[in-house]
Every structure is written in structure tokens, then in C-alpha cells.
Design a protein around this motif. Structure first.
Motif, PDB file in Angstrom:
ATOM      1  N   ALA A  97       0.821  -1.211   0.000  1.00 16.11           N
ATOM      2  CA  ALA A  97       0.000   0.000   0.000  1.00 16.11           C
ATOM      3  C   ALA A  97       0.856   1.262   0.000  1.00 16.11           C
ATOM      4  CB  ALA A  97      -0.926  -0.006   1.209  1.00 16.11           C
ATOM      5  N   ARG A 100       4.430   3.844  -4.274  1.00 16.72           N
ATOM      6  CA  ARG A 100       3.859   4.891  -5.119  1.00 16.72           C
ATOM      7  C   ARG A 100       4.197   4.695  -6.599  1.00 16.72           C
ATOM      8  NH1 ARG A 100       2.776  10.068  -2.530  1.00 16.72           N
ATOM      9  NH2 ARG A 100       3.031   9.948  -0.274  1.00 16.72           N
ATOM     10  N   GLU A 124      -2.119   3.551 -14.351  1.00 14.52           N
ATOM     11  CA  GLU A 124      -3.161   4.409 -13.788  1.00 14.52           C
ATOM     12  C   GLU A 124      -4.221   3.576 -13.077  1.00 14.52           C
ATOM     13  OE1 GLU A 124      -4.828   7.084 -16.611  1.00 14.52           O
ATOM     14  OE2 GLU A 124      -2.984   8.265 -16.830  1.00 14.52           O
ATOM     15  N   VAL A 125      -4.645   2.490 -13.700  1.00  7.51           N
ATOM     16  CA  VAL A 125      -5.646   1.614 -13.080  1.00  7.51           C
ATOM     17  C   VAL A 125      -5.133   1.075 -11.743  1.00  7.51           C
ATOM     18  CG1 VAL A 125      -6.833  -0.613 -13.314  1.00  7.51           C
ATOM     19  CG2 VAL A 125      -6.759   0.968 -15.253  1.00  7.51           C
ATOM     20  N   LEU A 126      -3.841   0.783 -11.688  1.00 11.02           N
ATOM     21  CA  LEU A 126      -3.241   0.241 -10.469  1.00 11.02           C
ATOM     22  C   LEU A 126      -2.923   1.314  -9.423  1.00 11.02           C
ATOM     23  CD1 LEU A 126      -0.838  -2.338 -12.150  1.00 11.02           C
ATOM     24  CD2 LEU A 126      -2.847  -2.876 -10.758  1.00 11.02           C
ATOM     25  N   GLY A 127      -3.179   2.565  -9.768  1.00 14.27           N
ATOM     26  CA  GLY A 127      -2.987   3.653  -8.818  1.00 14.27           C
ATOM     27  C   GLY A 127      -1.565   4.116  -8.661  1.00 14.27           C
ATOM     28  N   ARG A 128      -0.711   3.868  -9.647  1.00 13.53           N
ATOM     29  CA  ARG A 128       0.675   4.304  -9.556  1.00 13.53           C
ATOM     30  C   ARG A 128       0.771   5.832  -9.728  1.00 13.53           C
ATOM     31  NH1 ARG A 128       0.815  -0.199  -7.896  1.00 13.53           N
ATOM     32  NH2 ARG A 128       1.560  -2.041  -9.024  1.00 13.53           N
ATOM     33  N   GLU A 129       1.564   6.441  -8.884  1.00 16.29           N
ATOM     34  CA  GLU A 129       1.820   7.869  -9.028  1.00 16.29           C
ATOM     35  C   GLU A 129       2.780   8.120 -10.183  1.00 16.29           C
ATOM     36  OE1 GLU A 129       3.982  11.416  -6.434  1.00 16.29           O
ATOM     37  OE2 GLU A 129       2.906   9.836  -5.357  1.00 16.29           O
ATOM     38  N   ALA A 167      -3.193  10.639 -14.625  1.00 15.22           N
ATOM     39  CA  ALA A 167      -2.944  10.488 -13.189  1.00 15.22           C
ATOM     40  C   ALA A 167      -1.564   9.924 -12.892  1.00 15.22           C
ATOM     41  CB  ALA A 167      -4.011   9.587 -12.573  1.00 15.22           C
ATOM     42  N   THR A 168      -1.004   9.188 -13.828  1.00 15.04           N
ATOM     43  CA  THR A 168       0.318   8.580 -13.638  1.00 15.04           C
ATOM     44  C   THR A 168       1.355   9.342 -14.445  1.00 15.04           C
ATOM     45  OG1 THR A 168      -0.595   6.373 -13.251  1.00 15.04           O
ATOM     46  CG2 THR A 168       1.699   6.494 -13.937  1.00 15.04           C
ATOM     47  N   ASP A 303       1.536  -5.307 -11.954  1.00 13.16           N
ATOM     48  CA  ASP A 303       1.042  -5.665 -10.623  1.00 13.16           C
ATOM     49  C   ASP A 303       1.962  -6.655  -9.908  1.00 13.16           C
ATOM     50  OD1 ASP A 303      -0.791  -5.063  -8.656  1.00 13.16           O
ATOM     51  OD2 ASP A 303      -2.232  -6.605  -9.240  1.00 13.16           O
TER      52      ASP A 303
END
Length: 338
Positions: A97, A100, A124-129, A167-168, A303
Motif C-alpha cells: 500500500a 507509489r 493508472e488503473v493500479l494507482g501508480r503515481e 494520473a500517472t 502488478d
């Protein structure tokens, strides 16, 4: 739902689950085949059956497309989503978690299987900065390594992608070969322009201990190197078979990493698991920083960071010493401050 998105998401879940390449490519090729048609034309051809005659469309992909254009989540996709809801690794949840970003990934520009844009979309889907694009350098011809000219061209592509405001953040980078001389396989002026330089040994992996140590020290001491990639080169499973780790003086190598502010990569690929746990412990004792990276060659493999997080947690690597837990501005300040 959108048929192209459905096909690409299926490919993502298959890659994440380490499915055979031919299965993944069936869905990637189908998505590429229908992408230029537009949603309305795809729907019309699917409903009349004309889509079946298109090159790259098979029975399974046609069934997915037909369900998607009828407004359904395709059965095959729904099943993969359900299976994918479970984490890949059972341990390291807190560290996972905290991650980043990812500083090691490949696209179709070298030996990856997907366009850069698909890799960024998956991140982006995986929430990577952030994610660094680190295609190979010229010496690795078997992996279609990038010449200086091609790397310059890629920098323009990266700038264009980042200008879209996603977002990424896509970082410029390279996985550069450490040559037998210890030099890095790319022009120094060009390496200086990159956000991240991952330096790895890819050849003559069975060299004697002294030779390999000197070679690795040369790469680590280069002022452009930020990360030492998959340091032993070992393979512990997978379609390429197994390969023993290279022999080198780990204490001397990790001492140099600590001295020259080079992070030791914890490579998350299941077939690598590199470094071995004992070497992670030596790097910890030496005071090294670490970078948990996916070494992804396909979107779903991004992932794989879960595996690296599990190994780092098992070895009690503190989150603050893992540079891929840092915010992007802190990371870039560190990388550019060498």
C-alpha cells in the motif's frame, strides 16, 4: 461496455496471472484490429456476424466483443475479475500500500509486448503515481535495444503522453547494460537527460567472481546510475528455464551502492526473485537504499510489485529506505542530485 476496453482488460488479467503469451496476444491483437473501426462500426459488424471474418478475430474474442456491444460485461471478463480480486502475494500488504511507483518497465520499443500508452493506462488503473519507462540499450540487440536516435525519439513520445495530464506520471529512463568494461551502454550526455537510469548486467553472467565484481563496480560508480538492476541475473523458474546467480563480492558491491547513492533493485518478477533473501540482508547491513520494481514487459505484469513487496517485508526492509515509496518530487530530487 466498450469492446476494445473489454479485450484489453482481459489481456491485463491474463498477463497478471502469467497466462501463456499466445492467449494474451489473442486479445491484444483483437483489440488492435477493431480499435480503428470505432464503437458504432464494431457493434454493427458484430451484430451481423461480419466481424468474424476479420483477421485477428477468433471465436472467443468475437464472443467477448458481441457481449460487450450488447451492453454486457463479457462472461470471460467477469470470471477473470472475480479471480483477480485476490492479491497475488499473501504478505507485505502494508508495504504494498505504501508503494507509489515503479522504476523498471518495458514497452514494445524494446522487448516488451505493448505500446507505451497501454503500459501507462495500466499503471493508472493500479494507482501508480509514477512509472519509469526503461527500455533496453543498444548492446542488447536480442531485446531490440534503443540506439541514441531511437531513445531521443522516445523522449518526445513520453513528453506527449505526460502533456495529456494523466494520473500517472511517465518518467524517462533506460535499463542500460553494464558492459564488460564496466561502462554504461549509452551516450553519457543522453543518460544525463533521463529521469531514471537502471544499470544491469545481461551478458557473460558466468564470469569469474573478480571479473564480475569489477564490472559491476564500474556501473555503480558511474554518476548517471540510479538503480542496480536484478543484481545476480538468476532465474529460479519459468519458460526460460533456470539459471544460477552470478558470482561477485556482494559486500564490496553493496558498499559501493551505499557510497554512490545507488539503490539495489528488488526485482519482482516471479522467475527472478532477485536478489536472493541473503543478499537483501547484506544490502540492508551495508546501508543501501532499495527500489521495488516490476520489470514489467506487459501491462498486467505491472502488478508484480506485490511479489517484491512481500519479499521486502519478509526481510524487514524499512519503507523509508525503499525509493519507490517516495513521492515523485522527492524521488526525482534524489535521482538528479548525484
Amino acid at each position: 461496455m466498450d469492446a476494445v476496453a473489454a479485450l484489453n482488460e482481459i489481456a491485463f488479467w491474463l498477463e497478471r496471472g502469467r497466462a501463456a503469451t499466445f492467449k494474451v496476444q489473442a486479445f491484444r491483437k483483437a483489440a488492435a484490429a477493431i480499435g480503428p473501426l470505432g464503437p458504432d462500426e464494431v457493434a454493427a459488424r458484430a451484430r451481423t456476424g461480419r466481424l468474424k471474418s476479420m483477421k485477428g478475430i477468433g471465436d472467443r474474442t468475437y464472443a467477448v466483443i458481441r457481449q460487450a456491444v450488447d451492453g454486457q460485461v463479457p462472461d470471460y471478463l467477469a470470471d477473470l475479475r472475480e479471480k483477480g480480486a485476490q492479491p497475488l502475494a499473501s504478505g507485505g500488504a502494508d508495504l504494498r500500500a505504501a508503494l507509489r511507483g515503479d522504476l523498471h518497465s518495458h514497452s514494445e520499443w524494446s522487448d516488451g509486448g505493448s505500446p507505451i500508452e497501454l503500459m501507462v493506462a495500466a499503471a493508472e488503473v493500479l494507482g501508480r503515481e509514477y512509472v519509469a519507462l526503461t527500455d533496453h540499450s543498444p548492446n542488447l540487440t536480442i531485446a531490440n535495444g534503443l540506439s541514441a536516435e531511437r531513445l531521443l525519439e522516445q523522449l518526445d513520445v513520453v513528453a506527449g503522453i505526460n502533456s495529456n495530464g494523466g494520473a500517472t506520471r511517465l518518467l524517462t529512463g533506460i535499463e542500460v547494460d553494464i558492459l564488460e568494461s564496466g561502462e554504461l551502454d549509452q551516450e553519457p550526455e543522453l543518460l544525463e537527460r533521463l529521469d531514471i537510469v537502471v544499470a544491469s548486467v545481461h551478458s557473460k553472467l558466468r564470469a569469474d567472481r573478480k571479473t564480475m565484481t569489477m564490472r559491476m563496480l564500474g556501473g555503480i560508480q558511474d554518476p548517471q546510475t540510479n538503480v542496480l538492476g536484478h543484481c545476480t541475473g538468476r532465474l529460479v523458474e519459468g519458460s526460460r528455464g533456470t539459471r544460477p546467480p552470478s558470482e561477485f563480492d556482494a559486500k564490496e558491491v553493496f558498499a559501493a551502492c551505499a557510497e554512490h547513492n545507488v539503490a539495489v533493485e528488488i526485482n519482482s518478477r516471479p522467475e527472478r526473485q532477485d536478489p536472493p533473501d541473503a543478499l537483501i540482508q547484506l544490502a540492508l547491513e551495508a546501508g543501501c537504499l532499495f527500489s521495488i520494481d516490476s520489470d514489467a514487459h506487459a501491462p498486467g505484469q505491472l502488478d508484480f510489485l506485490q511479489y517484491g513487496a512481500e519479499r521486502a517485508a519478509r526481510n524487514d526492509v524499512p519503507a523509508e529506505r525503499i525509493i519507490t515509496t517516495w513521492p515523485v518530487e522527492k524521488l526525482l530530487a534524489w535521482a538528479g542530485g548525484k
